[in-house]
Design an enzyme around this catalytic site. Structure first.
Site, PDB file in Angstrom:
ATOM      1  N   GLU A   1       0.947  -1.308   0.066  1.00  0.00           N
ATOM      2  CA  GLU A   1       0.187  -0.649  -0.078  1.00  0.00           C
ATOM      3  C   GLU A   1       0.931   1.463  -0.073  1.00  0.00           C
ATOM      4  O   GLU A   1       0.449   2.044   0.500  1.00  0.00           O
ATOM      5  CB  GLU A   1      -1.056  -0.089   1.084  1.00  0.00           C
TER       6      GLU A   1
ATOM      7  N   HIS B   1      -2.596  -2.285  10.340  1.00  0.00           N
ATOM      8  CA  HIS B   1      -2.020  -3.017  10.176  1.00  0.00           C
ATOM      9  C   HIS B   1      -1.096  -3.224  10.605  1.00  0.00           C
ATOM     10  O   HIS B   1      -0.826  -1.851  10.633  1.00  0.00           O
ATOM     11  CB  HIS B   1      -1.356  -3.837   9.366  1.00  0.00           C
TER      12      HIS B   1
END
Length: 435
Positions: free
Chosen positions: A60, A304
């Site tokens: 990402e 995360h």
């Protein structure tokens, strides 16, 4: 609860490779405090002493500005760097920082990566795939590493079409094919990333049973460490701290400020380092980046947590052959489960998408033609009625053509790609039964 850890041979410490994989949540306009968080990640990677990673695999990284900062900040710590850019709107968000020299790289884009009808989701647009980096031997005589970094299709629900379970299974199948080829070529394969698949899921079974890879977390904290493997459903019964320390949770932890509203049972392990045990031994594994940024932000580094593992790469030996630890019957069971998954999607989702989009296209075109003939009559009654009919027919025409394109080019292409995967699985199943 204390966990047993395999002892490490001190003589091998200088030969180990330390790896970090981290989904950084770097979506432009969507991720909160994106710039501040990613700069903090870069600063930490550039200065952290206790980490001292040899390889950092990132997911990402979708904003060029963020990558430029990371690259500039970490260039002394990691002299070898690579970001993968192939995609429609942006690249797949995959990047690599390494102290080990890079030999070559290539990006494999998933042919099955979301439905074209789900234009409001970004998985297909970014060109998700597998970023393969072949590294040179990190010490003289050691087996060269093949690092496979990926961020597989996200689930948007727990069940149904929006779970995209079939798409992730197809992506796992592509993973397995590349893993097998690299293993035969003599590389020490490490598969990392946010794989969006829980332990025990069909993609996970494909990685481990068919691909022959070993979960590095389970190597340390699972059956090989004389403890019972933690099943995903057991995670919800643990304390939040134990979910991380014992369960290896990296996603949807209530200790993550961006996921504090999640239920305890939603916490899961989605970030992995899966390895070829023929050439690689895992000596340590940890969930990292669990702390928070300094004030005034006081937030987690990402939605995360990161995952770190330390490996001992065995000496290069071309005579060493990777053998599956699973029986033929276990592999057959996985193939059958995969085929059922494919057939169910082809039986229900594909016809539903096809029939609706095709009906909308033809019905819309016919209705549009009728409206054109009605336009003079509407104009005689009221110019506002004619204007309303014109506006409605324009919207109808645009949506009908759009659905026609999705049906003819998108759904048909997806159906053929799924048929190709099904034939590949059937070929492998037949071959396995004939052995």
């Amino acid at each position: 609860m204390a966990r047993s850890v395999q002892p490490v041979d001190e003589n091998h410490l200088e030969k180990t490779v330390k790896l970090l994989t981290f989904n950084t949540w770097g979506l432009k306009y969507v991720s909160k405090l994106r710039k501040e968080r990613l700069r903090a990640i870069a600063d930490k990677l550039a200065t952290e002493q206790d980490g001292d990673y040899d390889i950092v695999a990132l997911q990402e990284i979708w904003v060029e500005e963020d990558w430029k900062y990371i690259e500039e900040r970490c260039k002394k710590q990691f002299p070898y760097r690579r970001i993968f850019k192939s995609g429609i709107i942006t690249g797949p968000g995959l990047a690599l920082l390494s102290k080990i020299p890079i030999e070559s790289t290539f990006l494999y884009r998933f042919p099955i990566n979301g439905r074209s009808s789900a234009f409001f989701r970004g998985d297909w647009y970014v060109g998700k795939g597998i970023a393969v980096t072949l590294l040179k031997p990190h010490t003289p005589g050691s087996t060269p590493i093949a690092l496979l970094n990926s961020h597989m299709h996200a689930p948007y629900s727990h069940t149904g079409d929006s779970s995209y379970a079939c798409h992730r299974s197809c992506q796992a199948w592509d993973f397995v094919k590349i893993v097998k080829m690299l293993k035969k070529s003599g590389y020490a394969v490490i598969q990392v990333g946010d794989l969006n698949s829980k332990p025990g899921s069909l993609p996970y079974k494909l990685f481990t049973i068919e691909g022959g890879l070993v979960d590095s977390w389970e190597s340390i904290y699972g059956a090989n460490a004389n403890d019972e493997i933690i099943e995903p459903e057991e995670i919800g019964t643990m304390t939040f701290e134990d979910q991380i320390l014992i369960g290896g949770v990296t996603c949807d932890s209530k200790l993550n400020t961006w996921r504090a509203n999640r239920q305890p049972w939603e916490a899961c392990r989605l970030d992995y380092a899966l390895v070829d045990s023929t050439h690689i031994s895992t000596v340590n594994a940890q969930v990292r980046f669990t702390e928070r940024l300094e004030p005034p932000y006081n937030c987690s580094y990402s939605d995360h947590f990161a995952y770190s593992a330390e490996f001992l790469i065995k000496a290069s030996d071309n005579s060493r052959i990777s053998k599956s630890a699973f029986s033929s019957s276990e592999r057959i069971d996985v193939f059958k489960e995969f085929l059922l998954n494919l057939q169910e999607y082809q039986r229900y989702t594909i016809p539903e998408q096809t029939n609706w989009r095709r009906f909308h296209f033809f019905a819309g075109i016919i209705t549009l033609i009728i409206f054109h003939f009605l336009m003079p009559w509407c104009a005689k009654i009221s110019p506002y009625l004619a204007l309303l009919v014109l506006f409605f027919s324009t919207v109808l025409g645009i949506t009908a053509v759009l659905n026609g394109l999705i049906w003819y080019f998108g759904v048909r292409s997806e159906a053929r790609a799924l048929e190709e995967v099904q034939m590949e699985v059937e070929d492998n199943l037949t071959s396995l039964k004939d052995e």
